[in-house]
Design an enzyme around this catalytic site. Structure first.
Site, PDB file in Angstrom:
ATOM      1  N   HIS A 173       0.836  -1.209   0.000  1.00 51.15           N
ATOM      2  CA  HIS A 173       0.000   0.000   0.000  1.00 51.15           C
ATOM      3  C   HIS A 173       0.863   1.248   0.000  1.00 51.15           C
ATOM      4  O   HIS A 173       0.546   2.244  -0.665  1.00 51.15           O
ATOM      5  CB  HIS A 173      -0.930  -0.016   1.214  1.00 51.15           C
ATOM      6  CG  HIS A 173      -2.159   0.819   1.030  1.00 51.15           C
ATOM      7  ND1 HIS A 173      -2.376   1.988   1.725  1.00 51.15           N
ATOM      8  CD2 HIS A 173      -3.243   0.657   0.228  1.00 51.15           C
ATOM      9  CE1 HIS A 173      -3.546   2.497   1.376  1.00 51.15           C
ATOM     10  NE2 HIS A 173      -4.088   1.724   0.453  1.00 51.15           N
ATOM     11  N   HIS A 194      -5.240   6.120  -5.610  1.00 53.53           N
ATOM     12  CA  HIS A 194      -6.268   6.890  -4.916  1.00 53.53           C
ATOM     13  C   HIS A 194      -6.599   8.119  -5.750  1.00 53.53           C
ATOM     14  O   HIS A 194      -5.805   8.575  -6.570  1.00 53.53           O
ATOM     15  CB  HIS A 194      -5.804   7.306  -3.516  1.00 53.53           C
ATOM     16  CG  HIS A 194      -5.733   6.162  -2.553  1.00 53.53           C
ATOM     17  ND1 HIS A 194      -6.823   5.715  -1.843  1.00 53.53           N
ATOM     18  CD2 HIS A 194      -4.705   5.352  -2.202  1.00 53.53           C
ATOM     19  CE1 HIS A 194      -6.462   4.688  -1.089  1.00 53.53           C
ATOM     20  NE2 HIS A 194      -5.182   4.439  -1.300  1.00 53.53           N
ATOM     21  N   HIS A 203      -7.422  -2.401  -4.963  1.00 56.25           N
ATOM     22  CA  HIS A 203      -7.650  -2.944  -3.625  1.00 56.25           C
ATOM     23  C   HIS A 203      -8.322  -4.320  -3.671  1.00 56.25           C
ATOM     24  O   HIS A 203      -8.103  -5.142  -2.781  1.00 56.25           O
ATOM     25  CB  HIS A 203      -8.465  -1.956  -2.787  1.00 56.25           C
ATOM     26  CG  HIS A 203      -7.672  -0.750  -2.355  1.00 56.25           C
ATOM     27  ND1 HIS A 203      -7.600   0.393  -3.113  1.00 56.25           N
ATOM     28  CD2 HIS A 203      -6.897  -0.537  -1.258  1.00 56.25           C
ATOM     29  CE1 HIS A 203      -6.821   1.272  -2.493  1.00 56.25           C
ATOM     30  NE2 HIS A 203      -6.380   0.737  -1.372  1.00 56.25           N
ATOM     31  N   HIS A 321     -14.962   5.519   2.123  1.00 55.57           N
ATOM     32  CA  HIS A 321     -13.974   4.713   2.842  1.00 55.57           C
ATOM     33  C   HIS A 321     -12.957   5.572   3.604  1.00 55.57           C
ATOM     34  O   HIS A 321     -12.383   5.139   4.601  1.00 55.57           O
ATOM     35  CB  HIS A 321     -13.289   3.776   1.838  1.00 55.57           C
ATOM     36  CG  HIS A 321     -11.814   3.914   1.716  1.00 55.57           C
ATOM     37  ND1 HIS A 321     -11.202   4.996   1.086  1.00 55.57           N
ATOM     38  CD2 HIS A 321     -10.795   3.110   2.121  1.00 55.57           C
ATOM     39  CE1 HIS A 321      -9.897   4.843   1.109  1.00 55.57           C
ATOM     40  NE2 HIS A 321      -9.607   3.716   1.733  1.00 55.57           N
ATOM     41  N   HIS A 325     -10.644   5.445   7.751  1.00 58.89           N
ATOM     42  CA  HIS A 325      -9.193   5.454   7.948  1.00 58.89           C
ATOM     43  C   HIS A 325      -8.827   6.445   9.052  1.00 58.89           C
ATOM     44  O   HIS A 325      -8.130   6.103  10.014  1.00 58.89           O
ATOM     45  CB  HIS A 325      -8.480   5.853   6.652  1.00 58.89           C
ATOM     46  CG  HIS A 325      -8.127   4.706   5.772  1.00 58.89           C
ATOM     47  ND1 HIS A 325      -6.990   3.955   5.942  1.00 58.89           N
ATOM     48  CD2 HIS A 325      -8.760   4.181   4.693  1.00 58.89           C
ATOM     49  CE1 HIS A 325      -6.927   3.015   5.019  1.00 58.89           C
ATOM     50  NE2 HIS A 325      -7.992   3.127   4.232  1.00 58.89           N
ATOM     51  N   PHE A 342      -1.853   6.506   4.491  1.00 59.73           N
ATOM     52  CA  PHE A 342      -1.829   5.396   3.548  1.00 59.73           C
ATOM     53  C   PHE A 342      -0.509   4.626   3.573  1.00 59.73           C
ATOM     54  O   PHE A 342      -0.482   3.430   3.293  1.00 59.73           O
ATOM     55  CB  PHE A 342      -2.110   5.904   2.129  1.00 59.73           C
ATOM     56  CG  PHE A 342      -3.537   6.324   1.906  1.00 59.73           C
ATOM     57  CD1 PHE A 342      -4.568   5.755   2.634  1.00 59.73           C
ATOM     58  CD2 PHE A 342      -3.863   7.284   0.961  1.00 59.73           C
ATOM     59  CE1 PHE A 342      -5.895   6.137   2.439  1.00 59.73           C
ATOM     60  CE2 PHE A 342      -5.180   7.666   0.747  1.00 59.73           C
ATOM     61  CZ  PHE A 342      -6.191   7.096   1.493  1.00 59.73           C
ATOM     62  N   HIS A 355     -11.221  -2.823   3.996  1.00 57.88           N
ATOM     63  CA  HIS A 355     -11.302  -2.825   2.535  1.00 57.88           C
ATOM     64  C   HIS A 355     -12.122  -3.997   2.008  1.00 57.88           C
ATOM     65  O   HIS A 355     -12.675  -3.924   0.906  1.00 57.88           O
ATOM     66  CB  HIS A 355      -9.903  -2.813   1.926  1.00 57.88           C
ATOM     67  CG  HIS A 355      -9.390  -1.424   1.735  1.00 57.88           C
ATOM     68  ND1 HIS A 355      -9.696  -0.658   0.635  1.00 57.88           N
ATOM     69  CD2 HIS A 355      -8.629  -0.639   2.546  1.00 57.88           C
ATOM     70  CE1 HIS A 355      -9.138   0.530   0.752  1.00 57.88           C
ATOM     71  NE2 HIS A 355      -8.483   0.580   1.895  1.00 57.88           N
TER      72      HIS A 355
END
Length: 578
Positions: A173, A194, A203, A321, A325, A342, A355
């Site tokens: 990632h 992203h 993902h 999403h 995070h 990230f 995810h």
């Protein structure tokens, strides 16, 4: 009339605001986009905004490359980087291009690139494999839980240079999100997964190989990764399986104030824990980002190609999403590690279950709400590299993951309580008309978003037919300049009357939220678009006959310095054909 805005200190007040005290402006453009009539059978994509309206460039899939080559003299939108001599191509990950990641200030330097392989194999669909059934994490108990913990324990025990190890899996990632892989020598940005259409397929593949590695370590081909079922009341807190400090599933770098039984806040504004109406608010948030989204570009995000240009706009799936995070990460860490950045989020086992639920929502969008996958060639042929359970480096494409049944996994059929949770308007048309009319003035663009600000955006068409609405999704588009290494959130309200700080996703007027999670800082990559489909929203608010869309922007956190470079209504950016 001078521009009026509300200072940030107003965010903490609870006093009611009358319509007369709010500021409102009209945004007018000297160049209005032409209306395009095109056959339903043709596929079109809005590739670049070359004027303020952003709709003069409806480029068909068949001739897009030719048009891109000929656009060198046109002025592109701020969030589009263009090389007039390059030909658009799908993103292809090159292991030899991987270098040190571009990390935010305060992050410990780490190498994120995977070990080099002498051979790269093309992916082959599994045959004679049992179907793996992913279950909600809060329902994983007994032998299933024991196997999961043991698989993670064995993964953690592998040497760091083993591509299957916990460290290497987490670094995947980091490498794909922090500019480790070069995209094209002619373009400043690197490969990014992203703020563009690569988010969902990347993902999905990431979880696929991670799951296969875990199953291999415990010699169980039926092993399935659980999903954090945060869209259901029983799964809205951090699942208990992740809170045992003695477990391999535990991560110390989480928000201490967000432990069970505190429910996740999918609209978290970083002002403590608010439990009032949390379940219903989360329902509304998921509904807006999944059930309410018709246009594929608004769901998946903007296009992203090598050579043809780089556009930056997160889809609604990614935006939904993002907050989870930030909510989960440790706020005492300068970058919100682990989940809050990230580069570090893969170090927390809950990341993969988070995810897994995001991936499940992609499936639900298609199966329950008629969503359709993209079919642009550059999307389908975009490729990524992952090590499999046998330590073989494998190249996969976005196209290969669209049918999850071919990957031999599915999701347990559980209730979807938010599927009918459509928000209701706080006011109707008659109530709005009874309020004191608000004077309209154009704002000064670029607009520094350090206060609550209201204005009106000019619409080109109103009272469109049902067929026209089905063919072209009307959307609000904001061009935003900001530091991508900082967390940012601001909300967008339309036709809102009253105190903007009291609006929540449960109100139909709450159109959406721009949310950024800290990722690669890059002085050459500081802009993005925020696109919100509003066709159904305007109908629900009885506002389809209005000349303008009344917009209120409510900054929540990380808004300095955030600048709105442009705001306009589009009829193609959200709904390019698949």
């Amino acid at each position: 009339m001078a521009s009026i805005s509300t200072p940030l200190s107003f965010l903490s007040t609870t006093a009611n605001v009358s319509a007369a005290t709010s500021s409102s402006f009209t945004l007018l453009f000297p160049l209005q986009p032409k209306r395009h009539r095109y056959p339903k059978s043709k596929r079109h994509i809005s590739k670049v905004s070359c004027n303020n309206g952003g709709d003069d460039n409806i480029i068909s899939k068949g001739n897009r490359r030719d048009v891109l080559i000929g656009l060198g003299g046109l002025g592109a939108a701020a969030s589009f980087t263009y090389n007039p001599f390059a030909v658009a191509n799908p993103v292809v990950t090159d292991q030899n291009s991987c270098g040190r990641p571009n990390l935010p200030a305060g992050a410990k330097p780490i190498p994120c690139c995977p070990p080099k392989a002498t051979n790269i194999s093309d992916f082959v669909f599994p045959s004679n494999q049992p179907l793996r059934v992913r279950k909600p994490a809060h329902l994983v108990t007994g032998d299933e839980l024991a196997k999961y913990k043991e698989a993670i324990r064995l993964m953690r025990a592998l040497p760091d240079d083993d591509p299957r190890s916990f460290t290497q899996q987490a670094n995947i990632h980091c490498a794909y999100c922090h500019d480790s892989y070069a995209l094209d020598s002619t373009l400043p940005p690197q490969v990014k997964v992203h703020f563009n259409w690569l988010f969902a397929p990347f993902h999905r593949w990431y979880l696929y190989f991670y799951e296969r590695i875990l199953g291999s370590l415990i010699k169980d081909p039926t092993f399935a990764l659980p999903f954090w079922n945060w869209d259901h009341p029983d799964g809205m807190d951090i699942p208990a399986i992740f809170t045992d400090r003695r477990s391999s599933l535990f991560d110390a770098k989480r928000n201490a104030n967000h432990q069970p039984p505190v429910l996740v806040d999918l609209d978290w504004n970083r002002r403590g824990v608010d439990t009032s109406g949390e379940v219903e608010k989360n329902y509304a948030k998921v509904y807006k980002c999944i059930a309410d989204v018709k246009g594929p570009a608004c769901f998946f995000g903007s296009s992203f190609q090598a050579g043809g240009g780089v556009s930056s706009a997160a889809g609604s799936l990614e935006t939904l999403h993002n907050t989870c995070h930030s909510w989960t990460g440790d706020p005492t860490d300068p970058n919100g590690e682990d989940m809050g950045s990230f580069y570090s989020s893969g170090r927390d086992p809950i990341f993969y279950c988070h995810h897994s639920n995001v991936d499940r929502l992609w499936t639900i969008w298609k199966e329950k709400f008629g969503g359709v996958d993209l079919s642009d060639t550059d999307y389908l042929k975009s490729s990524f590299l992952f090590y499999d359970e046998n330590k073989n480096l494998v190249r996969v494409t976005s196209e290969q993951c669209l049918d999850q049944s071919k990957l031999r996994y599915t999701y347990m059929d559980v209730p979807i309580p938010w599927q009918n949770a459509k928000p209701k308007p706080a006011t109707n048309k008659a109530q709005r008309a009874a309020l004191t009319p608000t004077p309209l003035n154009p704002p000064n663009l670029p607009l520094v978003l350090n206060s609550i600000t209201s204005f009106a955006v000019k619409r080109q068409f109103k009272s469109r037919s049902k067929e026209e609405k089905a063919e072209r999704e009307e959307s609000l588009v904001f061009e935003v300049a900001f530091d991508k290494s900082k967390d940012v959130k601001f909300d967008v309200l339309v036709f809102w009357k009253g105190d903007p700080t009291q609006a929540t996703p449960k109100d139909r007027e709450f159109a959406g939220s721009f949310v950024n999670v800290s990722h690669a800082p890059n002085a050459k990559d500081t802009t993005a678009k925020f696109i919100i489909g509003i066709t159904d929203l305007l109908d629900d608010l009885e506002a389809d006959d209005e000349d303008n869309v009344e917009v209120t922007l409510v900054p929540q956190y990380g808004v300095v310095p955030v600048t709105i470079n442009n705001a306009y209504v589009s009829y193609d950016e959200c709904s390019f054909k698949t």
